[in-house]
Write a protein that holds these residues in place. Sequence first.
Motif, mmCIF file in Angstrom:
data_model
loop_
_atom_site.group_PDB
_atom_site.id
_atom_site.type_symbol
_atom_site.label_atom_id
_atom_site.label_comp_id
_atom_site.label_asym_id
_atom_site.label_seq_id
_atom_site.Cartn_x
_atom_site.Cartn_y
_atom_site.Cartn_z
ATOM 1 N N PRO A 135 44.570 40.683 41.165
ATOM 2 C CA PRO A 135 44.306 40.310 42.555
ATOM 3 C C PRO A 135 44.984 41.278 43.522
ATOM 4 O O PRO A 135 46.125 41.671 43.313
ATOM 5 C CB PRO A 135 44.871 38.904 42.685
ATOM 6 C CG PRO A 135 45.603 38.618 41.430
ATOM 7 C CD PRO A 135 45.334 39.700 40.448
ATOM 8 N N LYS A 136 44.246 41.657 44.552
ATOM 9 C CA LYS A 136 44.762 42.633 45.520
ATOM 10 C C LYS A 136 45.675 41.980 46.540
ATOM 11 O O LYS A 136 46.584 42.597 47.059
ATOM 12 C CB LYS A 136 43.595 43.326 46.214
ATOM 13 C CG LYS A 136 42.797 44.185 45.258
ATOM 14 C CD LYS A 136 41.624 44.838 45.943
ATOM 15 C CE LYS A 136 40.913 45.768 45.000
ATOM 16 N NZ LYS A 136 39.661 45.313 44.512
ATOM 17 N N TYR A 138 36.883 39.643 43.644
ATOM 18 C CA TYR A 138 37.692 40.257 44.698
ATOM 19 C C TYR A 138 37.079 40.023 46.081
ATOM 20 O O TYR A 138 37.802 39.943 47.068
ATOM 21 C CB TYR A 138 37.890 41.747 44.421
ATOM 22 C CG TYR A 138 38.599 41.977 43.094
ATOM 23 C CD1 TYR A 138 39.957 41.684 42.944
ATOM 24 C CD2 TYR A 138 37.908 42.453 41.985
ATOM 25 C CE1 TYR A 138 40.608 41.861 41.736
ATOM 26 C CE2 TYR A 138 38.553 42.643 40.775
ATOM 27 C CZ TYR A 138 39.892 42.343 40.655
ATOM 28 O OH TYR A 138 40.537 42.518 39.452
ATOM 29 N N GLY A 158 37.958 36.074 46.852
ATOM 30 C CA GLY A 158 39.357 35.776 47.171
ATOM 31 C C GLY A 158 39.674 34.301 46.982
ATOM 32 O O GLY A 158 40.077 33.618 47.914
ATOM 33 N N SER A 190 47.507 35.811 44.879
ATOM 34 C CA SER A 190 46.902 35.393 43.613
ATOM 35 C C SER A 190 46.423 33.951 43.700
ATOM 36 O O SER A 190 47.112 33.106 44.272
ATOM 37 C CB SER A 190 47.920 35.481 42.480
ATOM 38 O OG SER A 190 48.212 36.813 42.196
ATOM 39 N N PHE A 208 42.065 41.154 35.298
ATOM 40 C CA PHE A 208 42.128 40.631 36.675
ATOM 41 C C PHE A 208 43.426 41.042 37.357
ATOM 42 O O PHE A 208 44.513 40.727 36.898
ATOM 43 C CB PHE A 208 41.990 39.106 36.647
ATOM 44 C CG PHE A 208 42.019 38.456 38.008
ATOM 45 C CD1 PHE A 208 41.175 38.885 39.016
ATOM 46 C CD2 PHE A 208 42.883 37.412 38.267
ATOM 47 C CE1 PHE A 208 41.197 38.287 40.268
ATOM 48 C CE2 PHE A 208 42.918 36.799 39.509
ATOM 49 C CZ PHE A 208 42.068 37.248 40.521
#
Length: 118
Positions: A72-73, A45, A48, A76, A70
């Motif tokens: 992703p914030k 994270y 990125g 992706s 997983f």
Amino acid sequence: MVKIVLIDDDPISTFVTEKLISKNINVPHKIFKFQSATKALQDIYLIGPNYLFLDLNMPEMTGWDFLEEFRPKEASPEIYILSSSVDERDIIKATNYAVVKKYLSKPLVKKYIKNIFN
């Protein structure tokens, strides 16, 4: 800067993949290598990544386990499964994950790299 993550418990495979990518990508990039999917999950994270190459058969946490965990914030990464398994069940299972762009067989070849990064 393009950020690429390699998650594979086999250092020789990681070395070969890293060299192949570095020789065939024409943009500034940085490659982050992890021999443990658990460790990768802790750091990913902050990285990125734009691209992620994931082995399936690893001790402690498999590639499948990684995909389940997983989240992703932000955007992706393009995820490519890179496996020595040619088991049809693995290939089919990979298609069930929307985040997986493609299932690639080891060793990674120049043609795949050119298709991915161009």
